[in-house]
Structure formats: C-alpha cells, structure tokens
Enzyme design. Structure first.
Site, short mmCIF file in Angstrom:
data_model
loop_
_atom_site.label_atom_id
_atom_site.label_comp_id
_atom_site.label_asym_id
_atom_site.label_seq_id
_atom_site.Cartn_x
_atom_site.Cartn_y
_atom_site.Cartn_z
N GLU A 138 1.07 -1.13 -0.22
CA GLU A 138 -0.07 0.12 -0.03
C GLU A 138 0.88 1.27 -0.01
O GLU A 138 0.46 2.32 -0.75
CB GLU A 138 -1.08 -0.13 1.41
CG GLU A 138 -2.01 -1.08 1.25
CD GLU A 138 -2.96 -0.79 0.41
OE1 GLU A 138 -3.34 0.34 -0.07
OE2 GLU A 138 -4.12 -1.85 0.04
N HIS A 179 -4.95 3.89 3.42
CA HIS A 179 -4.58 2.41 3.77
C HIS A 179 -3.21 2.22 4.33
O HIS A 179 -2.84 1.45 5.47
CB HIS A 179 -4.96 1.37 2.46
CG HIS A 179 -6.11 1.62 1.61
ND1 HIS A 179 -6.46 0.97 0.79
CD2 HIS A 179 -7.40 2.10 2.27
CE1 HIS A 179 -7.56 1.27 0.35
NE2 HIS A 179 -8.30 2.02 1.36
N GLU A 229 -7.69 -4.88 -7.84
CA GLU A 229 -8.54 -4.31 -6.68
C GLU A 229 -9.25 -5.62 -6.00
O GLU A 229 -9.35 -5.72 -4.79
CB GLU A 229 -9.53 -3.26 -7.25
CG GLU A 229 -8.87 -2.10 -7.51
CD GLU A 229 -8.35 -1.05 -6.35
OE1 GLU A 229 -8.51 -1.73 -5.26
OE2 GLU A 229 -7.68 -0.08 -6.66
N THR A 232 -6.70 -7.44 -3.69
CA THR A 232 -6.56 -6.82 -2.44
C THR A 232 -7.68 -6.63 -1.44
O THR A 232 -7.43 -6.71 -0.29
CB THR A 232 -6.19 -5.24 -2.82
OG1 THR A 232 -7.04 -4.41 -3.56
CG2 THR A 232 -4.59 -5.14 -3.26
N ASP A 261 -13.13 -0.53 1.00
CA ASP A 261 -12.77 0.44 0.09
C ASP A 261 -12.23 -0.35 -1.23
O ASP A 261 -12.37 -0.10 -2.45
CB ASP A 261 -11.42 1.13 0.66
CG ASP A 261 -11.76 2.34 1.37
OD1 ASP A 261 -12.94 2.64 1.68
OD2 ASP A 261 -10.74 3.21 1.57
N GLU A 262 -11.36 -1.39 -1.10
CA GLU A 262 -10.81 -2.03 -2.33
C GLU A 262 -12.06 -2.51 -3.22
O GLU A 262 -12.22 -2.70 -4.45
CB GLU A 262 -10.20 -3.40 -1.62
CG GLU A 262 -8.96 -3.01 -0.99
CD GLU A 262 -7.69 -2.08 -1.47
OE1 GLU A 262 -8.10 -1.31 -2.51
OE2 GLU A 262 -6.89 -1.89 -0.92
N HIS A 265 -13.47 0.05 -5.22
CA HIS A 265 -12.67 0.23 -6.25
C HIS A 265 -12.83 -0.69 -7.50
O HIS A 265 -12.82 -0.55 -8.57
CB HIS A 265 -11.22 0.27 -5.78
CG HIS A 265 -10.87 1.49 -4.88
ND1 HIS A 265 -9.82 1.43 -4.20
CD2 HIS A 265 -11.59 2.57 -4.63
CE1 HIS A 265 -9.72 2.49 -3.35
NE2 HIS A 265 -10.94 3.30 -3.71
FE LIG Z 1 -7.81 -0.14 -3.80
FE LIG Z 2 -5.42 -0.15 -0.71
#
Ligand SMILES: [Fe+2]
Ligand SMILES: [Fe+2]
Length: 396
Positions: A138, A179, A229, A232, A261-262, A265
């Site tokens: 990250e 992150h 994404e 992760t 969040d990932e 995304h």
């Molecule tokens: Fe992300």
């Molecule tokens: Fe991230």
C-alpha cells in the site's frame, strides 16, 4: 503479493517468478515453471544503483494501443463522469486513519497504546510478515499513480486536469493513501516489527518502481486494476479474518474497513472494463487475453529490504500458506472477471478475438488443475529470517 528451500528458488534471481499468482507454491518447481516468463519474453538487467536493488525487468513495450483508440476513451468521458465518479466517497464521509488509532491529544493516549500493544502481542510472526508485506504494498502508492498516468487517453495531463479520468485517478490515490497510513501507524504502535527495516523496504520499492506491463494502454490497465483491486479486497478481507481469530478485533476492523474500500474500487474498474467490452469487444478481449498471458504480477513484486533478494517470493509463500492470498484466489478472480464481463457470450469477434475469448475462458480450470497438482506435491517450506520482524524466523 518467498528462500533457499528448493531448486527453483535458488534460480529465482535468474528467472524471477514475477507473474505467479502469489504464489503458486514455491514448493512446486514444476508448476512455478509453468508460470515463469516464457521464452519469447526478453529481459533486461536493470542498472544496479545504490537506491535500486539488482533486478530484472522486461524490455519495455510502450504505447501498444493504436492511437485511434484514444478517441474511444475520450468518447467515454461523459459516461465516466456519470458512472464512475459516483464510486468515490466524498472526503467528509470517508473514514480516516485517526478514527482507528489512539488519539495522541487525549489523556488516555498512553493507556490506549498499551492496550493496542497487549492485543498485538497475540499476533503470530507469520501473520505479522503478511501484514507488513500488505502495508508495504500500500505504501508504494506513488508508483501506482505514476503507472495510471502512463496510460494514453486517460492520464492526468497537468496534475490537476478536470477530465473524469484524471479526477478519478487523483481521488482514488487519495483514498488509497489512507490504507498505507493506517496500517503503518498500527504496526508502528504495536512495537512488534522493525520499523527501520520496513521503512527501508518502502524506500527501495518506491525507488525501484514496478513493471506490470500495461504498456501505456488503458485497456490493459483497467483489466489489471480490476484484477488487482479484487485481489486486495480478498487479501485484506483474509487478514481481517485472521486478526479476529487471533483476538485482535480492532485490527480486524481496520483490515475489514480497508477491504471495503478495495471492493468499491473493484466495482469501478470492472465497470470501466465492462464498458470497454461494450464499445470495443474485440479490442478488449484481446487486451484481457494479453494481460493474462503475461500474468498479473503483484504491484510490489520488486520489493527488497537490502538483504533478501527473494523477499517478495518469501512474503508471498507465507501469504499462500496462511491462505491470505493464494493461487486458488488467482483462479477465482479470473473466473469471476470472465463471468462479470460475460466473456463467453461475446460474439462477432475477429478470428484472433475468438481465440482470445476461448483462451481466457479456458484459463481458470487450467490454473486450478496446476494448483491441485502442486498441492499434491507440496513439501514443507524452510524456515527463514525476516528483517521486518528483527530476523525472527518464519516457516514458508
Ligand atoms: Fe484499492
Ligand atoms: Fe489499498
């Protein structure tokens, strides 16, 4: 998101297993070789400099997307404005690292830190190595923003460009920045890790950059980011689950929040690729197959701590052993994307496009078979020291 355990590993500097699903087990030389750089791939030795570890990178292929396709990306701007920017969260509604950390301005700060350190005592070394590797990945965010700004037709031309592509890239970067900040501060306060070694690894990694082979093409780029994404999301989700099992509920919450969040995304990037499949199915399926032939290398695969030439492979081997991110996940992600983009149903393709479609659709079962075979032959990995945890030894 590997030692002197087996013959393959001793060769890994010559043929870095960069494209492995992280990591098709290092305990299986045969499978690993199946993912090793193919014979058509030319390599070039990077120049050894005091700030860049000795590594091999691919001969760069640049601007492989035909220039006329830039128009396709330009024509998608209104669509991106309406459909992609909605997946960003307004800053005022976003969590911040401080929400999860002891408040240094409060009287209870010392006590909160003591509690954090007590809880973190329960985390085993192998888990810490994986968490540190995730955090370092990250923290190399400047590299990822640089890559996105290398893509033709969507790059941020000025650093403050008002196109929706540029707005997305900057705001995505700003979201991601939290992150590394949060995991870094947590690990610092835990007192369990060698922060100086970790900081050195981050400096090496940002200085080295990465080589994910998107060739200035947003077609390749959005397929890569969709995959990444989701990877992760899976990996942070699993570190959350493990933290819970180790009784560290606050860390579970931290990792789970990052995973969310990932996921958001992933939704945005898979939507962009879906749109590309709609407006240019042939070009997009060719890009999908191209990216998968080259394999999705993890963005931090060039990590180095000044000591271990196979640091990423070692970190990945532990992630694989703990089930944080595995070769099976790699196949699952690919299968998910094939289905998400309805690749099997694509029609009206060129002969090459048909071949590309059949290739990606047949890939997940093939990877699974290789992985199962590798599992069958798996032998116990060696135990090696990690500088991130004061050279305490961990089994791979
Ligand atoms: Fe992300
Ligand atoms: Fe991230």
């Amino acid at each position: 998101m590997a030692l002197e355990l087996n013959p393959f590993v001793s060769q890994s500097r010559k043929f870095p297993c960069v494209a492995l699903p992280p990591m098709a087990s290092l305990r299986s030389p045969k499978v690993c070789m199946a993912y090793t750089l193919n014979s058509r791939t030319k390599e070039v030795e990077s120049i050894k400099k005091p700030f860049i570890p000795p590594r091999k990178v691919h001969v760069p292929v640049t601007h492989s997307m035909p220039p006329q396709k830039i128009e396709i990306l330009k024509s998608m701007e209104d669509w991106a404005e309406q459909n992609i920017l909605v997946h960003l969260k307004p800053v005022e509604k976003c969590w911040q690292p401080q929400d999860f950390l002891p408040d240094p301005t409060s009287y209870g700060f010392d006590e909160q830190v003591r509690e954090l350190r007590e809880r973190a005592k329960e985390l085993p070394d192998d888990y810490l190595v994986v968490l540190v590797g995730d955090m370092i990945t990250e923290e190399a965010l400047p590299t990822y923003q640089t890559i996105m700004n290398s893509w033709d037709g969507v790059r941020d031309e000025t650093g403050a460009s008002p196109t929706p592509w540029a707005i997305w890239t900057r705001a995505w970067t700003a979201e991601e920045n939290r992150h590394g900040d949060l995991l870094n501060k947590y690990l610092y306060l835990s007192g369990r890790v060698d922060m100086r070694q970790i900081e050195k690894t981050i400096q090496y990694l940002i200085g080295t950059g990465t080589d994910v082979r998107t060739e200035n093409s947003p077609y390749l780029g959005f397929i890569y980011t969709s995959f990444q994404e989701r990877a992760t999301f899976i990996s942070h989700g699993n570190t959350a689950r493990h933290a819970k099992e180790h009784g560290e509920l606050k860390l579970a919450q931290i990792c789970g929040t990052i995973a969310a969040d990932e996921k958001r995304h992933e939704t945005a990037y898979t939507k962009i690729a879906e749109k590309l499949f709609e407006v240019d199915p042939n070009g997009t399926v060719l890009a999908f197959a191209d990216m998968m032939r080259k394999k999705i290398s993890m963005p931090a695969y060039l990590m180095y701590d000044g000591r271990d030439d196979n640091l990423f492979e070692h970190f990945s081997a532990i992630a694989q052993r703990l089930g944080v991110y595995t070769a099976k996940d790699y196949a699952d992600i690919l299968e998910f994307l094939v289905s998400r983009w309805r690749v099997e149903k694509l029609t009206g393709l060129s002969a090459e496009g048909n071949k590309a479609r059949d290739y990606v659709c047949g890939l997940p079962p093939m990877i699974r078979r290789l992985e199962e075979r590798a599992q069958g032959k798996a032998i116990q990995g060696p135990t090696i020291p990690f500088s991130w945890i004061f050279d305490r030894k961990v089994q791979l």
